[in-house]
Structure formats: structure tokens, C-alpha cells
Design a protein around this motif. Structure first.
Motif, short mmCIF file in Angstrom:
data_model
loop_
_atom_site.label_atom_id
_atom_site.label_comp_id
_atom_site.label_asym_id
_atom_site.label_seq_id
_atom_site.Cartn_x
_atom_site.Cartn_y
_atom_site.Cartn_z
N ARG A 1 -36.39 12.69 1.98
CA ARG A 1 -34.95 12.47 2.91
C ARG A 1 -33.93 13.41 2.21
O ARG A 1 -34.02 13.81 0.82
CB ARG A 1 -34.56 10.97 2.50
CG ARG A 1 -35.50 10.08 3.35
CD ARG A 1 -35.26 8.85 2.61
NE ARG A 1 -33.81 8.12 2.64
CZ ARG A 1 -33.49 6.94 2.17
NH1 ARG A 1 -34.33 6.33 1.37
NH2 ARG A 1 -32.22 6.56 2.48
N HIS B 1 -27.62 11.34 6.93
CA HIS B 1 -28.09 10.31 7.99
C HIS B 1 -28.28 10.99 9.49
O HIS B 1 -27.80 11.99 9.84
CB HIS B 1 -27.09 9.32 8.25
CG HIS B 1 -26.72 8.61 6.90
ND1 HIS B 1 -27.69 7.46 6.82
CD2 HIS B 1 -25.74 8.47 6.05
CE1 HIS B 1 -27.42 6.73 5.59
NE2 HIS B 1 -26.13 7.26 5.06
N LEU C 1 -25.05 7.38 -1.93
CA LEU C 1 -26.59 6.88 -2.44
C LEU C 1 -26.38 6.70 -4.09
O LEU C 1 -26.90 5.63 -4.29
CB LEU C 1 -27.63 7.91 -2.12
CG LEU C 1 -28.95 7.78 -2.80
CD1 LEU C 1 -29.62 6.45 -1.90
CD2 LEU C 1 -29.83 8.67 -2.58
N TRP D 1 -34.75 14.46 -1.14
CA TRP D 1 -35.18 13.28 -2.39
C TRP D 1 -36.40 13.02 -2.10
O TRP D 1 -37.29 12.77 -1.06
CB TRP D 1 -34.37 12.30 -1.86
CG TRP D 1 -34.62 10.97 -2.81
CD1 TRP D 1 -35.08 10.92 -3.88
CD2 TRP D 1 -34.27 9.57 -2.29
NE1 TRP D 1 -35.37 9.75 -4.21
CE2 TRP D 1 -34.71 8.68 -3.66
CE3 TRP D 1 -33.57 8.91 -1.15
CZ2 TRP D 1 -34.65 7.38 -3.42
CZ3 TRP D 1 -33.63 7.53 -1.34
CH2 TRP D 1 -34.08 7.05 -2.46
N VAL E 1 -30.29 14.94 1.11
CA VAL E 1 -29.28 14.43 0.45
C VAL E 1 -28.27 15.56 0.16
O VAL E 1 -28.69 16.67 0.18
CB VAL E 1 -29.59 13.68 -0.71
CG1 VAL E 1 -30.42 12.31 -0.35
CG2 VAL E 1 -30.36 14.48 -1.70
N ARG F 1 -24.91 11.87 -1.68
CA ARG F 1 -24.67 11.39 -0.53
C ARG F 1 -25.84 11.74 0.35
O ARG F 1 -26.50 12.91 0.42
CB ARG F 1 -23.30 11.85 0.25
CG ARG F 1 -22.10 11.37 -0.62
CD ARG F 1 -20.95 12.00 0.03
NE ARG F 1 -19.70 11.57 -0.28
CZ ARG F 1 -18.87 10.62 0.22
NH1 ARG F 1 -19.63 9.63 1.20
NH2 ARG F 1 -17.88 9.93 -0.26
N GLU F 2 -26.29 10.77 1.13
CA GLU F 2 -27.48 10.95 2.14
C GLU F 2 -27.11 11.38 3.46
O GLU F 2 -25.82 11.12 3.92
CB GLU F 2 -28.25 9.46 2.16
CG GLU F 2 -29.57 9.40 3.01
CD GLU F 2 -30.26 8.34 3.06
OE1 GLU F 2 -31.36 8.00 3.63
OE2 GLU F 2 -29.62 7.36 2.46
N ARG G 1 -32.12 3.48 9.79
CA ARG G 1 -31.22 3.14 8.38
C ARG G 1 -30.08 2.93 8.65
O ARG G 1 -29.27 3.22 9.43
CB ARG G 1 -31.52 4.32 7.28
CG ARG G 1 -33.25 4.46 7.31
CD ARG G 1 -33.10 5.76 6.25
NE ARG G 1 -34.33 6.25 6.01
CZ ARG G 1 -35.24 5.45 5.07
NH1 ARG G 1 -34.82 4.46 4.43
NH2 ARG G 1 -36.78 5.86 4.85
#
Length: 551
Positions: free
Chosen positions: A260, A279, A291, A249, A262, A276-277, A285
Motif C-alpha cells: 500500500r 487512499h 496511519l 508499505w 503511504v 499517512r496512507e 477501506r
């Protein structure tokens, strides 16, 4: 006992004789069952199995007798009986003439309408010449509808005449109780009855439209022809089949933006997309699982009208021209979803197989992307303020709720009550400090050092504890990486700097040498040589015992 009469004699008393050979006196069976149904059967014999003469005729003879009407062959013919009288309530029972019509109701005090057209049905009962007027009920009309005039004979004029069926016709008016009803149409039975009686019917009319009903009428609904795509087949064949893409992203164009990782998932069962992120631990965070929730993502939409409010973000299906499909996802390309850019750099094994088998496309090799995050900001440790130990003061910078520094419990248990004692003198330019002697104790359990000055009478200096137990950093060490004194640094002639005071070691206990020889692989040779040389020159009676000193 049965009696038998002689043939040819009348059936009178004295002409019948009993039959002594007869033994059956029951009646024959006339009821039978076949497939569960009761069937009557014509008896062929009588009581006691006597033959029946009436049943000896054939069916054709019986039919001929049933249709035979005898006629007189002599004399005057008898007059036929008059036909039975049938009253009107029997002849015209359940025979009703029906006419459709309407009447206009004047509306007072309304600027929007002048009158209303109310349809009615007029019934004429032939059995007693009575009539009834009924208004069909309409939903949500707001008017008292139903039977307007109950069944009765309606007066025609002031002379006492009543309406008859001869007064009814299409396209004619009926005045009943001050209201004029217009007859416009009739049913098929009414038309057939009036024509059979010689009445000439007028042409039918249409009931005029009601202005109030037309104003309230809703516009016709528009329907969209449904697609011929089989949703059920898609559900049965594509259920639990998901295309998974790994993407980055690109959020670097915003304030404090970054890139980031994803996971983009495309569900083939309903063509929906979910993001979906991924992590990372200690990223700071909140670990939100999704997401972008699972939904169909529009690819092209119609431009909204100028009157469309810009604060409304919902887009209906009529405004979407095309949704995202599997052909829009390709490795190495950037796809825009909800205004955000996602770089697809890899996919799983099932996704590659699906594109190759179903779409005939082959995805390129995975891209090399930099997944490393930016360099973490180095925390600046404030300078040591001198209160407490260095490790204890450092906990205030590492945690909001400081904890005591961790200790080596095994080392403390193994070296408990083990102390290395050295003799030292103060290295000072002040002539008054000449001759001052100190005892430097090194505690092996926690690597701390304490200094004690034996009191000397008439010296003018109060002896006692010079330094509490503390870890002494070596000269040149920094606050970030302090280096403390260890047994390897303490040898005869070594200069030890303690918080601005310099001490020179002049002697040591024999236990010091015995202990350092047990760990000689970690002690420099010059340290051991200095201790051996010093303790060798020491007289035997001045040497200390080999046991550790207890404080």
C-alpha cells in the motif's frame, strides 16, 4: 509704628523712640523649597528688616560655642549627679537566651520502635527569668507540636527554687515537669552573654537521629543533567519545515497482505514522524487520515529486563538509546518503523534541497514501483431465469437495492408512437401451422417487438396476442453481451427466432421503407433492396399509407 531705642540704654519703657521712616513690619521667610523638598532657612533679619545680632556669628564660632563647657575657677567643685536607676525590665528588654535541645518520648505497644527523638527550642527571658519550651512544627508529623511549655518561671526543685540563667549550659539536662530536656547548642548572643558573665560553656552536641524519621525518609532523587541543545532555536528556525517521503508499505507477509502507498513526513521542529496512507477510490477501506500519529520513533532501545511484563508496550525515554533522524531516511532503502517495513521510492523538492544544502547528501533518482493493485475478482453473473427483462434481472446482481434500468429518454421522445410493421409466417414442421399469418411490430422508442396473430374464422386456432412487447435477442448472443434485433436485421425473407419459434418475414409497410431510407447510412443495402423489390411489385391499391402506425 516701630520703636527705636537708643544704643546703650536699657530696654525699658521710656527708652525707645518710634522710627517714622520704617514701613516694613513683616517677618522674614524661613521656609524654602528646592527640587520639591522643604528646606528650613535661618533668618538673617528680624521684624521690619532689623538686623539680628545672634546671626552675625560665623559657623565656626557657633560650633565652638556649642562644644564649650564652662568650668568653675573658684570654690569647691560641685558633686556630679548620681546616674539614673535602670530597672531590669528595661535593661534586659527583648534579650532572650536560646538553647537547642531534644527529649526522648517513649513509645508503648509498638514492635517497630522504642522511642522517638523530638527536637525542641528553650527560650530564657532575662527580664523576668521566665522560660518557654517550643517544638518546631514538622509537616505531616502526626504529632501535636508547637508550644510545649508556655512562658513562665519553671521550678527547679521541691524547695521552691526556680531555674536561672546560671543553671543553663550546653551538654546539660533540665528536668521540667517530669520531662528531661537535653540542651545541645545555643546561638551566638547566648554564648556571648554567658561568657561575659564568666560562665564556662561546654562543647556543643548533635541532636541524635530519630529512628522513626529515618525509616520514613525517602531515598534521594537522582537528576539527569539536561542537554545543552537549544530547543527554542530549533523551534524558531525549523517551524513548518517538513521532510516528505513517498513510500510503499510492504504488508505482503501477512494473511491477505498487500503493498500500500503511504506518505512519511518528518517534522524538523521536534524530530517527530507521521505516516499517512494514500487512499484509493472504491478501495473498500475506511478513510482513516493517519496511519501513525505524530511522535518520535525510537531507532535503538535497551533490552527489557526479564521481569518486565511483555504486555506493556509503552517505552520511556530512559529505555531509548537513539531516535530516528533525517540521516536514516534514504531513497531506495527500506526503513522499519514500529515493526513495519516501508520502501522509500521518492521525495519532494524541498526534501532534496534540504539534504543537499544542510547534510551534504544527494538522493538518487526516484524508483519505479508497481502501484497497481491486484486484479479485481470478476463477478460471475448467474444465468437468466426468465423472469422479467434481462436488464431488470441484472440489477439484482449489481446493487443490494435494485434500481430500474436507465432509459434513453431522448430516443423515446423522438420515436414515440413510431412502429415498423412486418408480415410474417410461422416456420414450423407441424402441418397444422401452415397458413398461419402474424403481424410483427417493431417499436422504435424502446426497440421492443410484439407479435399479433389476426383471428381466422373456422381455423381452429384462437388468434390474438402471440407475444407481449419485449426485446428479442439474436441467436448466438450471450447473457453477458446480448445482441438484440434491430431494423437492420428485418428484411423480406429474414428468419427471426423468438424464444424457440421461427418466423419468416414476408411483407412490410411502405412506412418501413420510407423510415429506413432516412437512416440509410446505418442500414445494410440488402435490407433496403429487399424492401424496395417487395413494395415495387405490390399493387398500388395494396400499398399502405406513408404515415406511421399508431398502436
Amino acid at each position: 509704628m516701630a520703636f527705636h531705642r537708643t544704643h546703650g540704654l536699657p530696654f525699658l519703657p521710656g527708652n525707645s523712640f518710634p522710627d517714622p521712616a520704617k514701613s516694613a513690619f513683616h517677618r522674614s521667610q524661613t521656609l524654602d523649597y528646592k527640587n520639591g523638598y522643604a528646606l528650613p532657612r535661618r533668618p538673617r533679619v528680624g521684624i521690619g528688616q532689623d538686623p539680628l545680632l545672634a546671626n552675625q556669628l560665623s559657623q565656626s564660632e557657633l560650633d565652638q560655642l556649642a562644644s564649650l563647657y564652662p568650668t568653675l575657677t573658684y570654690g569647691q567643685p560641685r558633686p556630679s549627679a548620681p546616674s539614673d536607676f535602670i530597672p531590669a525590665h528595661v535593661a534586659f528588654d527583648k534579650k532572650v537566651l536560646r538553647f537547642d535541645g531534644y527529649f526522648q518520648q517513649e513509645v508503648l505497644g509498638s514492635p517497630d520502635e522504642q522511642y522517638r527523638v523530638r527536637p525542641v527550642v528553650v527560650f530564657y527571658y532575662l527580664e523576668d527569668d521566665s522560660m518557654a519550651v517550643v517544638e518546631p512544627a514538622q509537616e505531616n508529623s502526626g504529632l501535636p507540636q508547637g508550644k510545649l511549655i508556655k512562658r513562665q518561671r519553671l521550678p527547679k526543685n521541691d524547695q521552691g527554687d526556680h531555674y536561672l540563667w546560671t543553671d543553663l549550659n550546653r551538654a546539660s539536662d533540665l528536668c521540667m515537669y517530669g520531662t528531661t530536656y537535653r540542651l545541645t547548642h545555643c546561638d551566638a548572643f547566648t554564648q556571648e552573654f554567658l561568657e561575659s558573665q564568666g560562665v564556662e560553656l561546654n562543647e556543643p552536641e548533635e541532636i541524635p537521629a530519630d529512628p522513626y524519621t529515618e525509616r520514613r525518609a525517602q531515598p534521594p532523587r537522582s537528576y539527569v543533567t539536561p542537554s545543552d541543545f537549544d530547543r527554542l532555536r530549533q523551534f524558531l528556525t525549523m517551524d513548518r519545515k517538513v521532510l516528505r517521503f513517498y513510500a510503499m508499505w510492504d504488508h505482503s507477509d501477512s494473511l491477505y497482505g498487500e503493498t500500500r502507498a503511504v506518505i512519511v513526513q518528518y517534522y524538523l521542529v521536534d524530530d517527530s514522524v507521521e505516516i499517512r496512507e494514500v487512499h484509493q477510490p472504491n478501495s473498500g477501506r475506511d478513510p482513516f487520515p493517519v496511519l501513525l500519529r505524530r511522535q518520535r520513533v525510537p531507532k535503538h532501545t535497551h533490552a527489557p529486563a526479564n521481569s518486565f511484563p511483555t504486555c506493556v508496550l509503552e517505552i520511556s525515554d530512559q529505555e531509548v538509546r537513539e531516535y530516528l533522524s533525517p540521516r536514516d531516511f534514504k531513497i531506495g532503502e527500506t526503513i522499519t518503523i514500529m515493526g513495519h517495513r516501508f520502501l522509500l521510492y521518492n521525495c519532494d523538492k524541498f526534501t532534496r534541497h534540504y539534504y543537499q544544502e544542510q547534510l551534504g547528501e544527494t538522493h538518487p533518482a526516484p524508483l519505479e514501483v508497481n502501484k497497481t493493485q491486484g486484479e479485481e475478482a470478476k463477478m460471475d453473473i448467474p444465468p437468466y431465469n426468465g423472469f422479467g427483462s434481462l436488464e431488470d434481472s441484472l440489477q439484482n446482481c449489481l446493487s443490494l437495492i435494485p434500481e430500474p434500468p436507465k432509459k434513453d429518454l431522448i430516443k423515446m421522445l423522438e420515436n414515440d408512437h413510431k412502429v415498423l410493421r412486418y408480415e410474417a409466417r410461422l416456420d414450423s414442421q407441424n402441418p397444422q401451422d401452415n397458413g398461419r399469418r402474424f403481424v410483427l411490430s417493431y417499436y422504435l422508442a424502446n426497440d421492443m417487438i410484439s407479435i399479433f396473430e389476426p383471428p381466422v374464422r373456422n381455423s381452429g386456432i384462437i388468434g390474438g396476442k402471440f407475444l407481449e412487447k419485449a426485446r428479442i435477442p439474436k441467436p448466438g448472443s450471450t447473457m453477458d453481451n446480448p445482441i438484440y434485433y434491430s431494423p437492420a436485421d428485418l428484411f423480406i425473407g429474414a428468419r427471426v427466432e423468438v424464444f424457440g419459434h421461427r418466423f419468416i418475414l414476408t411483407d412490410a409497410d411502405r412506412y418501413v421503407l420510407n423510415y429506413l431510407e432516412t437512416i440509410s447510412e446505418h442500414i445494410p443495402e440488402e435490407t433496403l433492396s429487399s424492401l424496395r423489390q417487395k413494395l415495387k411489385d405490390m399493387p398500388e391499391h395494396q400499398s399502405q399509407p406513408d404515415e406511421p402506425q399508431t398502436v
